[in-house]
Enzyme design. Structure first.
Site, short mmCIF file in Angstrom:
data_model
loop_
_atom_site.label_atom_id
_atom_site.label_comp_id
_atom_site.label_asym_id
_atom_site.label_seq_id
_atom_site.Cartn_x
_atom_site.Cartn_y
_atom_site.Cartn_z
CB CYS A 117 -0.99 -0.04 1.15
SG CYS A 117 -2.35 1.15 0.94
CG HIS A 218 -3.87 -3.28 3.08
ND1 HIS A 218 -2.79 -2.95 3.88
CD2 HIS A 218 -4.40 -2.11 2.68
CE1 HIS A 218 -2.69 -1.64 3.97
NE2 HIS A 218 -3.66 -1.11 3.25
CD GLU A 220 -1.35 -5.84 5.21
OE1 GLU A 220 -1.18 -4.64 5.53
OE2 GLU A 220 -1.44 -6.22 4.02
#
Length: 249
Positions: A117, A218, A220
């Protein structure tokens, strides 16, 4: 003496007292990166870039790889633009400068680096690129007007054939979770676009010669496809220092 390779996970700041909800969610995302890296055998060193350039470079002098994670907008002065744009966040110029310096050193040393990001935008700006400052109120890369845990949205990206991101995640379309209101505009020197979203925005970049890969989404996030962040972390494996991230035809 540990034989584990050391991974620096570098965030912009550890302190966001002005916005506890945002701070807590960023910490959750960073924690997920660290957990995945630990599971993959990395010795993780968590660092905040707002400590300054000298301290960040000193703290990463001996690491084997770097992840630059998400966070606030980069100050526009770093890419030749002005403040006052729509949906502007607060800025942390000292953190911006430190992360940009870290990208430069990673390139000089051919140190494997993954940007997530904001991390993608730092890589692009570090190499002379610019940013679209706001994608507009109707963009579907972020949910607006909702509680922080709900700002991420799901869409797809299409990796380029032969790219590192396609090797790691498949040729697509790949579902991703994102929460960004900015995007790559002019591309930095030496970078190649290796994935775009369904609406054409740049979603992944790689360096043509160095082991640098960055994604705008993202991986994660808790709702991201299982294993996506671990798959991307494999780009940082020690052997990546000896093999270019992207072979150009």
């Amino acid at each position: 003496m540990s034989l584990q390779p050391t991974l620096a996970v570098v965030e912009a700041t550890r302190f966001r007292g002005h916005d506890p909800a945002y701070h807590d969610y960023v910490q959750l995302l960073v924690g997920n990166v660290i957990a995945a890296a630990n599971e993959d055998g990395w010795n993780v060193r968590r660092l905040a870039a707002d400590a300054g350039t000298d301290r960040l470079l000193e703290a990463t002098a001996d690491v084997d790889a770097v992840v630059i994670v998400g966070g606030e907008d980069i100050h526009p002065s770093f890419y030749g633009a002005e403040t006052g744009y729509a949906n502007e966040s607060r800025h942390l110029p000292e953190a911006d400068a430190a992360q940009i310096a870290l990208v430069h050193r990673a390139l000089e040393r051919r140190l494997p680096l993954l940007g997530i990001c904001r991390g993608l935008q730092i890589v692009n700006v570090a190499l002379g690129g610019t940013l679209v400052q706001d994608l507009g109120q109707e963009c579907d890369h972020v949910n607006r007007g909702v509680p922080i845990p709900q700002v991420l949205t799901t869409h797809t990206v299409l990796p380029e054939d032969g790219s590192r991101v396609a090797e790691l995640l498949g040729s697509g379309p790949v579902p991703v979770r994102s929460a960004h209101h900015q995007a790559v505009d002019a591309l930095g020197a030496g970078l190649v676009v290796t994935a775009r979203s369904h609406d054409g925005h740049v979603e992944a970049i790689e360096h043509a010669e160095a082991p640098v890969l960055a994604v705008q989404w993202h991986p994660e996030d808790v709702a991201a496809p299982a294993g996506q962040v671990s798959a991307l972390l494999t780009a940082l494996a020690p052997q990546a220092t000896r093999v270019p991230a992207l072979a150009l035809a």
